[in-house]
Design a protein around this motif. Structure first.
Motif, PDB file in Angstrom:
ATOM      1  N   TRP A   1      42.316  53.757  25.799  1.00 53.15           N
ATOM      2  CA  TRP A   1      42.848  52.720  26.678  1.00 53.15           C
ATOM      3  C   TRP A   1      44.195  52.214  26.180  1.00 53.15           C
ATOM      4  CZ3 TRP A   1      43.628  47.701  25.044  1.00 53.15           C
ATOM      5  CH2 TRP A   1      43.015  47.334  23.846  1.00 53.15           C
ATOM      6  N   ILE A   2      44.412  52.189  24.865  1.00 52.58           N
ATOM      7  CA  ILE A   2      45.706  51.768  24.321  1.00 52.58           C
ATOM      8  C   ILE A   2      46.776  52.783  24.700  1.00 52.58           C
ATOM      9  CG2 ILE A   2      47.028  51.342  22.208  1.00 52.58           C
ATOM     10  CD1 ILE A   2      44.440  50.230  20.978  1.00 52.58           C
ATOM     11  N   THR A   3      46.464  54.064  24.532  1.00 53.80           N
ATOM     12  CA  THR A   3      47.392  55.125  24.902  1.00 53.80           C
ATOM     13  C   THR A   3      47.705  55.067  26.390  1.00 53.80           C
ATOM     14  OG1 THR A   3      46.576  56.541  23.129  1.00 53.80           O
ATOM     15  CG2 THR A   3      47.737  57.624  24.923  1.00 53.80           C
ATOM     16  N   ASN A   4      46.686  54.870  27.206  1.00 55.73           N
ATOM     17  CA  ASN A   4      46.889  54.838  28.654  1.00 55.73           C
ATOM     18  C   ASN A   4      47.717  53.632  29.098  1.00 55.73           C
ATOM     19  OD1 ASN A   4      45.526  57.229  28.965  1.00 55.73           O
ATOM     20  ND2 ASN A   4      43.569  56.242  29.378  1.00 55.73           N
ATOM     21  N   ILE A   5      47.532  52.485  28.467  1.00 56.98           N
ATOM     22  CA  ILE A   5      48.359  51.309  28.778  1.00 56.98           C
ATOM     23  C   ILE A   5      49.810  51.588  28.400  1.00 56.98           C
ATOM     24  CG2 ILE A   5      48.858  48.916  28.104  1.00 56.98           C
ATOM     25  CD1 ILE A   5      45.825  48.453  28.029  1.00 56.98           C
ATOM     26  N   GLY A   6      50.019  52.206  27.249  1.00 61.80           N
ATOM     27  CA  GLY A   6      51.375  52.566  26.831  1.00 61.80           C
ATOM     28  C   GLY A   6      52.022  53.530  27.811  1.00 61.80           C
ATOM     29  N   LEU A   7      51.274  54.521  28.256  1.00 58.51           N
ATOM     30  CA  LEU A   7      51.801  55.482  29.222  1.00 58.51           C
ATOM     31  C   LEU A   7      52.123  54.790  30.551  1.00 58.51           C
ATOM     32  CD1 LEU A   7      52.526  58.390  29.918  1.00 58.51           C
ATOM     33  CD2 LEU A   7      50.133  58.737  30.582  1.00 58.51           C
ATOM     34  N   LEU A   8      51.269  53.883  30.983  1.00 58.35           N
ATOM     35  CA  LEU A   8      51.527  53.133  32.208  1.00 58.35           C
ATOM     36  C   LEU A   8      52.810  52.297  32.084  1.00 58.35           C
ATOM     37  CD1 LEU A   8      50.563  52.306  35.040  1.00 58.35           C
ATOM     38  CD2 LEU A   8      49.285  50.464  33.937  1.00 58.35           C
ATOM     39  N   MET A   9      53.012  51.690  30.922  1.00 56.62           N
ATOM     40  CA  MET A   9      54.233  50.913  30.689  1.00 56.62           C
ATOM     41  C   MET A   9      55.472  51.809  30.740  1.00 56.62           C
ATOM     42  SD  MET A   9      52.805  48.358  27.722  1.00 56.62           S
ATOM     43  CE  MET A   9      54.379  47.638  27.321  1.00 56.62           C
ATOM     44  N   VAL A  10      55.381  52.996  30.158  1.00 57.16           N
ATOM     45  CA  VAL A  10      56.495  53.947  30.182  1.00 57.16           C
ATOM     46  C   VAL A  10      56.804  54.355  31.619  1.00 57.16           C
ATOM     47  CG1 VAL A  10      57.167  56.318  29.573  1.00 57.16           C
ATOM     48  CG2 VAL A  10      56.202  54.816  27.835  1.00 57.16           C
ATOM     49  N   LEU A  11      55.773  54.698  32.387  1.00 54.80           N
ATOM     50  CA  LEU A  11      55.972  55.125  33.771  1.00 54.80           C
ATOM     51  C   LEU A  11      56.547  54.006  34.631  1.00 54.80           C
ATOM     52  CD1 LEU A  11      52.732  57.252  34.278  1.00 54.80           C
ATOM     53  CD2 LEU A  11      55.077  58.078  33.911  1.00 54.80           C
ATOM     54  N   THR A  12      56.086  52.781  34.415  1.00 52.41           N
ATOM     55  CA  THR A  12      56.616  51.632  35.154  1.00 52.41           C
ATOM     56  C   THR A  12      58.087  51.411  34.824  1.00 52.41           C
ATOM     57  OG1 THR A  12      54.430  50.594  35.185  1.00 52.41           O
ATOM     58  CG2 THR A  12      56.334  49.156  35.590  1.00 52.41           C
ATOM     59  N   GLY A  13      58.414  51.466  33.545  1.00 52.62           N
ATOM     60  CA  GLY A  13      59.807  51.315  33.126  1.00 52.62           C
ATOM     61  C   GLY A  13      60.699  52.393  33.708  1.00 52.62           C
ATOM     62  N   GLU A  14      60.207  53.620  33.714  1.00 51.77           N
ATOM     63  CA  GLU A  14      60.959  54.737  34.295  1.00 51.77           C
ATOM     64  C   GLU A  14      61.186  54.525  35.778  1.00 51.77           C
ATOM     65  OE1 GLU A  14      62.465  58.047  33.444  1.00 51.77           O
ATOM     66  OE2 GLU A  14      62.739  56.543  31.913  1.00 51.77           O
ATOM     67  N   ALA A  15      60.170  54.096  36.499  1.00 55.65           N
ATOM     68  CA  ALA A  15      60.307  53.862  37.940  1.00 55.65           C
ATOM     69  C   ALA A  15      61.342  52.781  38.220  1.00 55.65           C
ATOM     70  CB  ALA A  15      58.955  53.484  38.543  1.00 55.65           C
ATOM     71  N   ILE A  16      61.322  51.712  37.437  1.00 55.50           N
ATOM     72  CA  ILE A  16      62.290  50.625  37.612  1.00 55.50           C
ATOM     73  C   ILE A  16      63.700  51.120  37.300  1.00 55.50           C
ATOM     74  CG2 ILE A  16      63.051  48.399  36.677  1.00 55.50           C
ATOM     75  CD1 ILE A  16      60.019  47.741  36.346  1.00 55.50           C
ATOM     76  N   ARG A  17      63.854  51.850  36.207  1.00 54.31           N
ATOM     77  CA  ARG A  17      65.182  52.358  35.826  1.00 54.31           C
ATOM     78  C   ARG A  17      65.720  53.326  36.871  1.00 54.31           C
ATOM     79  NH1 ARG A  17      69.084  52.603  32.089  1.00 54.31           N
ATOM     80  NH2 ARG A  17      70.059  54.622  31.713  1.00 54.31           N
ATOM     81  N   LYS A  18      64.885  54.259  37.330  1.00 51.17           N
ATOM     82  CA  LYS A  18      65.350  55.235  38.317  1.00 51.17           C
ATOM     83  C   LYS A  18      65.682  54.542  39.633  1.00 51.17           C
ATOM     84  CE  LYS A  18      64.842  58.524  35.376  1.00 51.17           C
ATOM     85  NZ  LYS A  18      65.492  58.259  34.129  1.00 51.17           N
ATOM     86  N   ALA A  19      64.911  53.536  40.027  1.00 51.40           N
ATOM     87  CA  ALA A  19      65.230  52.771  41.238  1.00 51.40           C
ATOM     88  C   ALA A  19      66.584  52.081  41.081  1.00 51.40           C
ATOM     89  CB  ALA A  19      64.133  51.749  41.528  1.00 51.40           C
ATOM     90  N   ALA A  20      66.856  51.554  39.897  1.00 52.17           N
ATOM     91  CA  ALA A  20      68.139  50.895  39.644  1.00 52.17           C
ATOM     92  C   ALA A  20      69.291  51.891  39.723  1.00 52.17           C
ATOM     93  CB  ALA A  20      68.111  50.216  38.272  1.00 52.17           C
TER      94      ALA A  20
END
Length: 122
Positions: A74-93
């Motif tokens: 669950w720790i790994t999956n939360i970290g991966l979710l944070m990475v994917l969210t950050g990537e989506a925000i950056r690419k949208a920007a």
């Protein structure tokens, strides 16, 4: 701790890093054209490599001294979710900024620069 689990985590990390750098470069080329983009758009510098080396060393120390922490999916999956969210925000920007986006930090006003106030910059 199971060695296979560490390999999966390392592959997830490697895939995320490779996606980030490749997509940054390809987006810059798509927006500005290949002739206006340098390999610096991969965003890999000496300082970055040093930081990555320290992060790999930190991971190794955690595997050796705190293996129970690395066994928590669950720790790994939360970290991966944070990475994917950050990537989506950056690419949208980047996509919202379009031609106003650049990897080069500017300190002077460019006459052709446009302040973006729509989309994610709203």
């Amino acid at each position: 701790m199971e060695l296979g689990y560490c390999r999966v985590q390392f592959l997830m990390f490697s895939a995320a890093v490779a996606f980030f750098h490749t997509s940054e470069y390809l987006l810059a080329v798509a927006i500005h054209g290949r002739s206006h983009v340098s390999w610096n758009s991969l965003l890999i510098s000496r300082q970055y490599i040093i930081a990555m080396a320290f992060s790999m060393f930190e991971y190794y120390l955690e595997v050796v001294f705190l293996p129970e922490l690395k066994a928590q999916w669950w720790i790994t999956n939360i970290g991966l979710l944070m990475v994917l969210t950050g990537e989506a925000i950056r690419k949208a920007a980047i996509l919202t900024a379009g031609s106003a986006f650049t990897h080069i930090i500017r300190v002077d006003h460019d006459d052709h620069h446009e302040l973006i106030t729509r989309g994610i910059y709203r």
